[in-house]
Design an enzyme around this catalytic site. Structure first.
Site, PDB file in Angstrom:
ATOM      1  N   LYS A 172       0.832  -1.200   0.000  1.00  0.00           N
ATOM      2  CA  LYS A 172       0.000   0.000   0.000  1.00  0.00           C
ATOM      3  C   LYS A 172       0.869   1.254   0.000  1.00  0.00           C
ATOM      4  O   LYS A 172       0.564   2.230  -0.693  1.00  0.00           O
ATOM      5  CB  LYS A 172      -0.940   0.033   1.202  1.00  0.00           C
ATOM      6  N   LYS A 240       2.288   8.710   7.040  1.00  0.00           N
ATOM      7  CA  LYS A 240       2.835   7.409   7.437  1.00  0.00           C
ATOM      8  C   LYS A 240       3.249   6.573   6.227  1.00  0.00           C
ATOM      9  O   LYS A 240       4.139   5.725   6.341  1.00  0.00           O
ATOM     10  CB  LYS A 240       1.836   6.636   8.296  1.00  0.00           C
TER      11      LYS A 240
END
Length: 299
Positions: A172, A240
């Site tokens: 991801k 993140k």
């Protein structure tokens, strides 16, 4: 669909649509969230409601998590009234986005108490969660993937097994980092183009139909023109992904100058106070530098 009971914890922007698709497909679903409102909406669809994570875990064989960060995942699994206090060991699939290292840490922590933990972050907007068309990136053992894939197929249009625990998170991050680079490029160049004399509407039409076309442009350019900088995942929350890829680069001793430049743009936008706004707010940094907004002029 099945006689097995499935649990879902975390009914926010993404989790609600995912859970709704499960219950509408005939899954016997038990849900829990700190917010009572989405629970009640899903009750009307046929879901059961638990009073806490422990009660939910006692009722299910498979448990999906979709919470903000790994800190919430850890609390749900191992905290007071958490899954481990239930006396039952459901197969845990965590769709929360986090660093790869955090997923590996949670998996090791789960293993010590007899829990099976896999990561499976998702890619797509809340609309795709609602429509059951998410991209879902599973990290874990083949046995667990086979067990939960029928449920993943309900929530996602493209489901891929990326490898061991943590590899879903890495996949991801790689996908998102390329998406983020596209946004950063749009944010940097569009104010320059308008300052140099190009019409914002014409510019937007070309950027969303020509060789520069991308999902980032198709989604964010119309919002930028309208000055809509709300309702999407924040810069701060998205950061993140950058950290995840930077950590992988450090492990592989790789140099990523484009990623580093993009990360500095994210950080600049956060430092200027846009951290709670969407990624498209990066454009405000360059608009201020050039004293040129990229907006439609309303009649």
């Amino acid at each position: 669909m099945t006689e097995r009971s499935v649990g879902f914890i975390g009914l926010g922007h993404m989790g609600f649509g995912m859970a709704k698709n499960l219950v509408q497909a005939g899954v016997q679903l038990v849900v829990w969230d700190l917010d009572r409102h989405p629970e009640q909406l899903l009750r009307k669809e046929g879901a059961q409601i638990a009073s806490d994570a422990a009660e939910l875990a006692r009722e299910v064989d498979v448990l999906f998590l979709c919470v903000p960060t790994d800190k919430e995942s850890e609390a749900v699994l191992f905290g007071d009234c958490g899954v481990v206090s239930s006396g039952h060991d459901p197969t845990v699939v965590d769709t929360t986005t986090m660093n790869r290292g955090a997923a590996v840490r949670l998996a090791k922590q789960a293993e010590t108490v007899g829990l099976s933990y896999s990561d499976c972050p998702v890619s797509g907007l809340p609309l795709r969660a609602e429509n059951g068309t998410l991209t879902m990136m599973f990290g874990g053992q083949n046995e667990q993937f086979t067990e939960v894939k029928p449920y993943l197929d309900i929530m996602g249009e493209f489901v891929v097994h990326c490898g061991d625990v943590g590899q879903g998170q890495l996949m991801k991050a790689v996908n998102n980092i390329i998406y983020d680079i596209n946004i950063a490029a749009l944010a940097e160049v569009m104010p320059l183009a308008v300052k140099a004399g190009l019409d914002p509407r014409t510019l937007a039409n070309v950027l969303t139909t020509g060789s520069a076309r991308s999902f980032a442009g198709e989604y964010f350019v119309p919002k930028i023109l309208k000055g809509q900088f709300e309702g999407d995942f924040s810069l701060r929350a998205a950061y993140k992904d950058i950290v995840n890829v930077q950590e992988a680069a450090a492990e592989c001793e790789a140099q990523l100058p484009v990623v580093s430049a993009m990360g500095s743009k994210y950080q600049a936008a956060i430092d200027m106070g846009y951290g709670d706004e969407p990624k498209s707010s990066m454009i405000k940094v360059h608009e201020k530098q050039l004293d040129q907004e990229v907006r439609l002029t309303l009649p």
